[in-house]
Design a protein around this motif. Structure first.
Motif, short mmCIF file in Angstrom:
data_model
loop_
_atom_site.label_atom_id
_atom_site.label_comp_id
_atom_site.label_asym_id
_atom_site.label_seq_id
_atom_site.Cartn_x
_atom_site.Cartn_y
_atom_site.Cartn_z
N GLU A 1 0.83 -1.20 0.00
CA GLU A 1 0.00 0.00 0.00
C GLU A 1 0.87 1.25 0.00
O GLU A 1 1.83 1.36 0.76
CB GLU A 1 -0.92 0.02 1.22
N LEU A 2 0.50 2.20 -0.86
CA LEU A 2 1.22 3.47 -0.93
C LEU A 2 0.79 4.37 0.22
O LEU A 2 -0.40 4.60 0.45
CB LEU A 2 0.93 4.15 -2.27
N VAL A 3 1.78 4.90 0.93
CA VAL A 3 1.57 5.83 2.03
C VAL A 3 2.30 7.13 1.69
O VAL A 3 3.45 7.10 1.25
CB VAL A 3 2.11 5.24 3.36
N ILE A 4 1.65 8.27 1.85
CA ILE A 4 2.24 9.56 1.47
C ILE A 4 2.25 10.53 2.63
O ILE A 4 1.26 10.66 3.37
CB ILE A 4 1.46 10.19 0.29
N THR A 5 3.36 11.23 2.79
CA THR A 5 3.49 12.32 3.74
C THR A 5 3.72 13.62 2.98
O THR A 5 4.61 13.68 2.12
CB THR A 5 4.67 12.08 4.71
N THR A 6 2.93 14.63 3.25
CA THR A 6 3.14 15.93 2.61
C THR A 6 4.27 16.66 3.34
O THR A 6 4.31 16.68 4.57
CB THR A 6 1.86 16.79 2.65
#
Length: 434
Positions: free
Chosen positions: A283-288
């Motif tokens: 699963e792709l996890v993103i932090t801005t």
């Protein structure tokens, strides 16, 4: 090759680490001080911003879930007062409340910058005419690519979605060289272009396009490029993060270049949530790293993909996102087997006897899961002989069983039968949930 922002896009690994770490440490502190729901998550595990020294410490932080956004509806996840916000976007509410995202003026500018980088990857420059056929409104597609085109200095045609005949008229009359829309809609447009006898390169001047907002296969990309004679680039984004432009292909198709100076990607195991290395699917996890209005730390996107850090001939050094293969919340479980629509599409596109237009019907009969795949015959196939159609059906049935490890009923229908979509395609009807 000219880059939109070469000094950023070709940064060395050491430079990137310093930049990401500086921005990440500031972001954690900013979120802790300004976003109550996430501060509560950190307090619950006794984690303080001072515990975060660099981007390597990201694993210490808790995840953000879509349910967090829904529970905070509408403005609870905002880190800035409403007077500082200039835009609200929202994703669909098919499973509950809208997920609302707030943008400051700087957020909009960063988003436009990333979309402009993406357009350059697709072949655009300041002399281009960019035809935007994504929908405008709460959906981020239309406005994202619109502002990206303007940021680049190109001419933008805000065609929006729908009214296919007008779209084709605008393409022929204005001579756009870049188009932005969903993969399913460019296929629809291509069919109509062919039906009207218009010639790519003569009547239609397109040379490239950014296609996203739904999963699509390499086979579909090859089909689009062959029929239109264009460079078809995969573009990725989501309203909660920044809409289209978070990542995009270049012409070498080595993976979507992730704008990792603004967004930091991770891949985690779907079940254990343990971080996975490059090349591993999860699963792709993103932090801005720079978002002001609604920053998100370790946001679980539910998109299934992998990362790669292989060198790209284009010279960009950003980490690359391999093609999205599906969504963990869109995954079908048929008699204990995981099935993604992209797997089905891949099989169909390898068979010249059928078109890429299909629909999946899932049901449960006598406590047994059933799956029907309704697919259109290719226009070149005339169903004169029942035996020919049966041979096509049997071949597809065998190919599906081999690819999916589960059987499916194949229903062949005439061209034009499956409902077309001018926005995101709706591929599945799961009656087990009704």
């Amino acid at each position: 090759m000219d880059y939109f922002q070469k000094e950023i896009e070709t940064m060395s690994a050491d430079q990137k680490f310093v930049l990401q770490s500086e921005r990440f440490v500031k972001m954690v502190k900013y979120v802790y001080e300004n976003q109550k729901p996430y501060r509560a998550k950190m307090d619950a595990i006794k984690l303080r911003p001072s515990d975060i020294k660099s981007i390597k410490d990201i694993w210490k932080l808790p995840y953000t879930l879509k349910s967090d956004l829904r529970e905070a509806y509408p403005f609870g996840m905002m880190a800035r007062p409403r007077r500082d916000l200039v835009r609200l976007h929202a994703s669909s509410a098919t499973t509950g409340k809208l997920t609302v995202a707030g943008y400051t003026m700087r957020d909009i500018d960063v988003w436009a910058e990333c979309a402009a980088r993406s357009l350059v990857m697709a072949g655009a420059d300041e002399e281009s005419i960019v035809h935007v056929s994504y929908g405008y409104g709460l959906f981020t597609g239309g406005l994202g690519m619109h502002y990206g085109g303007e940021k680049l200095g190109a001419v933008v045609v805000p065609a929006s979605a729908g009214n296919t005949q007008k779209q084709i008229q605008l393409l022929t009359d204005f001579g756009a060289d870049i188009i932005c829309c969903t993969p399913s809609y460019i296929i629809y447009l291509t069919e109509e272009i062919e039906r009207q006898g218009l010639k790519p390169g003569v009547d239609i001047k397109l040379k490239g396009g950014c296609f996203g907002a739904e999963t699509w296969t390499e086979e579909m990309r090859a089909d689009i490029e062959r029929r239109l004679g264009i460079c078809a680039c995969d573009i990725y984004g989501l309203s909660e993060i920044a809409g289209p432009g978070v990542a995009c292909d270049c012409r070498y198709k080595t993976g979507m270049h992730f704008q990792d100076d603004h967004f930091y990607p991770e891949i985690v195991d779907v079940d254990t949530l343990e971080p996975l290395g490059c090349g591993k699917s999860g699963e792709l996890v993103i932090t801005t790293l720079t978002k002001e209005g609604m920053p998100l730390i370790r946001y679980r996107t539910r998109d299934i993909a992998s990362l790669n850090d292989d060198p790209c001939p284009c010279g960009r050094t950003t980490i690359k996102l391999n093609k999205i293969t599906g969504r963990s919340d869109d995954m079908l479980i048929i008699r204990g087997v995981n099935v993604f629509p992209s797997q089905i599409e891949s099989v169909l596109l390898k068979n010249a006897s059928v078109s890429p237009h299909y629909h999946i019907n899932v049901d449960r009969v006598h406590n047994l899961d059933t799956m029907e795949i309704v697919v259109e015959l290719s226009p070149e196939i005339t169903p004169d002989r029942v035996s020919d159609i049966e041979n096509i059906r049997q071949k597809l049935s065998a190919d599906m069983a081999s690819a999916l490890s589960v059987s499916a009923k194949i229903t062949l229908v005439s061209p034009g039968t499956v409902e077309r979509s001018e926005g995101k395609s709706k591929r599945i009807t799961d009656r087990r949930k009704i």
